[in-house]
Scaffold this motif. Structure first.
Motif, PDB file in Angstrom:
ATOM      1  N   GLY A  21       0.816  -1.221   0.000  1.00  0.00           N
ATOM      2  CA  GLY A  21       0.000   0.000   0.000  1.00  0.00           C
ATOM      3  C   GLY A  21       0.841   1.258   0.000  1.00  0.00           C
ATOM      4  O   GLY A  21       0.550   2.218  -0.719  1.00  0.00           O
ATOM      5  N   VAL A  22       1.902   1.261   0.793  1.00  0.00           N
ATOM      6  CA  VAL A  22       2.769   2.438   0.862  1.00  0.00           C
ATOM      7  C   VAL A  22       3.427   2.698  -0.493  1.00  0.00           C
ATOM      8  O   VAL A  22       3.443   3.827  -0.986  1.00  0.00           O
ATOM      9  CB  VAL A  22       3.839   2.266   1.968  1.00  0.00           C
ATOM     10  CG1 VAL A  22       4.929   3.307   1.857  1.00  0.00           C
ATOM     11  CG2 VAL A  22       3.188   2.322   3.339  1.00  0.00           C
ATOM     12  N   PHE A  23       3.955   1.652  -1.115  1.00  0.00           N
ATOM     13  CA  PHE A  23       4.582   1.836  -2.423  1.00  0.00           C
ATOM     14  C   PHE A  23       3.565   2.214  -3.485  1.00  0.00           C
ATOM     15  O   PHE A  23       3.844   3.041  -4.357  1.00  0.00           O
ATOM     16  CB  PHE A  23       5.368   0.583  -2.832  1.00  0.00           C
ATOM     17  CG  PHE A  23       6.716   0.517  -2.201  1.00  0.00           C
ATOM     18  CD1 PHE A  23       7.754   1.314  -2.655  1.00  0.00           C
ATOM     19  CD2 PHE A  23       6.953  -0.324  -1.134  1.00  0.00           C
ATOM     20  CE1 PHE A  23       9.000   1.276  -2.057  1.00  0.00           C
ATOM     21  CE2 PHE A  23       8.199  -0.379  -0.529  1.00  0.00           C
ATOM     22  CZ  PHE A  23       9.221   0.432  -0.991  1.00  0.00           C
ATOM     23  N   SER A  24       2.378   1.655  -3.429  1.00  0.00           N
ATOM     24  CA  SER A  24       1.343   2.005  -4.411  1.00  0.00           C
ATOM     25  C   SER A  24       0.946   3.467  -4.304  1.00  0.00           C
ATOM     26  O   SER A  24       0.824   4.163  -5.309  1.00  0.00           O
ATOM     27  CB  SER A  24       0.108   1.129  -4.218  1.00  0.00           C
ATOM     28  OG  SER A  24       0.421  -0.211  -4.437  1.00  0.00           O
ATOM     29  N   PHE A  66       9.976   6.419 -10.582  1.00  0.00           N
ATOM     30  CA  PHE A  66       9.063   5.282 -10.620  1.00  0.00           C
ATOM     31  C   PHE A  66       9.844   3.969 -10.649  1.00  0.00           C
ATOM     32  O   PHE A  66       9.507   3.020  -9.937  1.00  0.00           O
ATOM     33  CB  PHE A  66       8.162   5.394 -11.855  1.00  0.00           C
ATOM     34  CG  PHE A  66       7.037   4.401 -11.879  1.00  0.00           C
ATOM     35  CD1 PHE A  66       5.827   4.695 -11.295  1.00  0.00           C
ATOM     36  CD2 PHE A  66       7.198   3.167 -12.485  1.00  0.00           C
ATOM     37  CE1 PHE A  66       4.778   3.780 -11.312  1.00  0.00           C
ATOM     38  CE2 PHE A  66       6.164   2.239 -12.511  1.00  0.00           C
ATOM     39  CZ  PHE A  66       4.942   2.561 -11.931  1.00  0.00           C
ATOM     40  N   LEU A  67      10.907   3.911 -11.440  1.00  0.00           N
ATOM     41  CA  LEU A  67      11.719   2.694 -11.523  1.00  0.00           C
ATOM     42  C   LEU A  67      12.455   2.407 -10.215  1.00  0.00           C
ATOM     43  O   LEU A  67      12.548   1.250  -9.788  1.00  0.00           O
ATOM     44  CB  LEU A  67      12.705   2.796 -12.681  1.00  0.00           C
ATOM     45  CG  LEU A  67      12.085   2.753 -14.081  1.00  0.00           C
ATOM     46  CD1 LEU A  67      13.156   3.016 -15.141  1.00  0.00           C
ATOM     47  CD2 LEU A  67      11.389   1.437 -14.323  1.00  0.00           C
ATOM     48  N   VAL A  68      12.974   3.443  -9.565  1.00  0.00           N
ATOM     49  CA  VAL A  68      13.668   3.242  -8.293  1.00  0.00           C
ATOM     50  C   VAL A  68      12.690   2.756  -7.221  1.00  0.00           C
ATOM     51  O   VAL A  68      12.965   1.787  -6.505  1.00  0.00           O
ATOM     52  CB  VAL A  68      14.383   4.538  -7.842  1.00  0.00           C
ATOM     53  CG1 VAL A  68      14.867   4.435  -6.408  1.00  0.00           C
ATOM     54  CG2 VAL A  68      15.554   4.844  -8.770  1.00  0.00           C
ATOM     55  N   ALA A  69      11.539   3.417  -7.110  1.00  0.00           N
ATOM     56  CA  ALA A  69      10.539   3.001  -6.119  1.00  0.00           C
ATOM     57  C   ALA A  69      10.031   1.594  -6.431  1.00  0.00           C
ATOM     58  O   ALA A  69       9.840   0.777  -5.524  1.00  0.00           O
ATOM     59  CB  ALA A  69       9.380   3.990  -6.087  1.00  0.00           C
ATOM     60  N   GLY A  70       9.838   1.290  -7.698  1.00  0.00           N
ATOM     61  CA  GLY A  70       9.422  -0.055  -8.083  1.00  0.00           C
ATOM     62  C   GLY A  70      10.470  -1.092  -7.756  1.00  0.00           C
ATOM     63  O   GLY A  70      10.150  -2.211  -7.350  1.00  0.00           O
ATOM     64  N   GLY A  71      11.744  -0.738  -7.909  1.00  0.00           N
ATOM     65  CA  GLY A  71      12.827  -1.651  -7.551  1.00  0.00           C
ATOM     66  C   GLY A  71      12.847  -1.946  -6.065  1.00  0.00           C
ATOM     67  O   GLY A  71      13.008  -3.098  -5.649  1.00  0.00           O
ATOM     68  N   PHE A  72      12.670  -0.897  -5.245  1.00  0.00           N
ATOM     69  CA  PHE A  72      12.603  -1.114  -3.800  1.00  0.00           C
ATOM     70  C   PHE A  72      11.411  -1.991  -3.438  1.00  0.00           C
ATOM     71  O   PHE A  72      11.515  -2.906  -2.620  1.00  0.00           O
ATOM     72  CB  PHE A  72      12.513   0.212  -3.044  1.00  0.00           C
ATOM     73  CG  PHE A  72      13.830   0.899  -2.878  1.00  0.00           C
ATOM     74  CD1 PHE A  72      14.874   0.281  -2.222  1.00  0.00           C
ATOM     75  CD2 PHE A  72      14.014   2.178  -3.366  1.00  0.00           C
ATOM     76  CE1 PHE A  72      16.097   0.919  -2.063  1.00  0.00           C
ATOM     77  CE2 PHE A  72      15.217   2.832  -3.214  1.00  0.00           C
ATOM     78  CZ  PHE A  72      16.263   2.197  -2.562  1.00  0.00           C
ATOM     79  N   GLY A  73      10.273  -1.711  -4.038  1.00  0.00           N
ATOM     80  CA  GLY A  73       9.083  -2.521  -3.766  1.00  0.00           C
ATOM     81  C   GLY A  73       9.280  -3.971  -4.168  1.00  0.00           C
ATOM     82  O   GLY A  73       8.867  -4.894  -3.458  1.00  0.00           O
ATOM     83  N   SER A  74       9.930  -4.179  -5.283  1.00  0.00           N
ATOM     84  CA  SER A  74      10.199  -5.534  -5.748  1.00  0.00           C
ATOM     85  C   SER A  74      11.149  -6.272  -4.802  1.00  0.00           C
ATOM     86  O   SER A  74      10.955  -7.456  -4.509  1.00  0.00           O
ATOM     87  CB  SER A  74      10.796  -5.482  -7.156  1.00  0.00           C
ATOM     88  OG  SER A  74      11.141  -6.759  -7.595  1.00  0.00           O
ATOM     89  N   CYS A  75      12.167  -5.581  -4.308  1.00  0.00           N
ATOM     90  CA  CYS A  75      13.100  -6.197  -3.355  1.00  0.00           C
ATOM     91  C   CYS A  75      12.391  -6.592  -2.070  1.00  0.00           C
ATOM     92  O   CYS A  75      12.630  -7.674  -1.534  1.00  0.00           O
ATOM     93  CB  CYS A  75      14.241  -5.244  -3.045  1.00  0.00           C
ATOM     94  SG  CYS A  75      15.398  -5.038  -4.396  1.00  0.00           S
ATOM     95  N   ILE A  76      11.532  -5.723  -1.578  1.00  0.00           N
ATOM     96  CA  ILE A  76      10.811  -6.038  -0.345  1.00  0.00           C
ATOM     97  C   ILE A  76       9.880  -7.219  -0.573  1.00  0.00           C
ATOM     98  O   ILE A  76       9.797  -8.132   0.254  1.00  0.00           O
ATOM     99  CB  ILE A  76      10.047  -4.796   0.148  1.00  0.00           C
ATOM    100  CG1 ILE A  76      11.044  -3.786   0.705  1.00  0.00           C
ATOM    101  CG2 ILE A  76       9.021  -5.170   1.208  1.00  0.00           C
ATOM    102  CD1 ILE A  76      10.447  -2.463   1.089  1.00  0.00           C
ATOM    103  N   THR A  77       9.191  -7.237  -1.704  1.00  0.00           N
ATOM    104  CA  THR A  77       8.294  -8.353  -2.002  1.00  0.00           C
ATOM    105  C   THR A  77       9.061  -9.664  -2.100  1.00  0.00           C
ATOM    106  O   THR A  77       8.623 -10.692  -1.581  1.00  0.00           O
ATOM    107  CB  THR A  77       7.531  -8.081  -3.314  1.00  0.00           C
ATOM    108  OG1 THR A  77       6.786  -6.877  -3.163  1.00  0.00           O
ATOM    109  CG2 THR A  77       6.590  -9.215  -3.649  1.00  0.00           C
ATOM    110  N   SER A  78      10.226  -9.645  -2.744  1.00  0.00           N
ATOM    111  CA  SER A  78      11.001 -10.884  -2.861  1.00  0.00           C
ATOM    112  C   SER A  78      11.531 -11.338  -1.507  1.00  0.00           C
ATOM    113  O   SER A  78      11.620 -12.535  -1.238  1.00  0.00           O
ATOM    114  CB  SER A  78      12.143 -10.716  -3.858  1.00  0.00           C
ATOM    115  OG  SER A  78      13.095  -9.796  -3.387  1.00  0.00           O
TER     116      SER A  78
END
Length: 92
Positions: A21-24, A66-78
């Motif tokens: 939710g925070v990243f979205s 957007f790409l940096v925030a998406g990368g952080f979100g992806s790392c947290i999800t993984s």
């Protein structure tokens, strides 16, 4: 001698939902910073092109952020996917 208590273990779905939710929200708010140029119906093609080119730096900033925030979100999800539960060791 008292036995040490087991580490606190919580289901990870709540923290996953919070981080998603925070990243979205953060990534959605990025779009609000973009301002669409106002173009008159009778403007020439050159005037329209100038206004779109003036928007270029804001678009580049948006895409990079957007790409940096998406990368952080992806790392947290993984990281959540790799672990089975949320434990105190995640908190330091």
């Amino acid at each position: 001698m008292p036995r040490p208590s087991p580490p606190l273990t919580l289901g990870k779905s709540r923290i996953e939902a919070l981080s998603d939710g925070v990243f979205s929200i953060a990534m959605t708010l990025l779009v609000l910073k973009l301002e669409v140029p106002e173009v008159m119906h009778h403007s020439s093609n050159e005037a329209m092109l100038r206004q779109l080119l003036a928007l270029g730096p804001a678009l580049v900033t948006y895409v990079v952020t957007f790409l940096v925030a998406g990368g952080f979100g992806s790392c947290i999800t993984s990281r959540f996917t790799a672990s089975g539960t949320w434990t105190e060791s995640w908190c330091g």
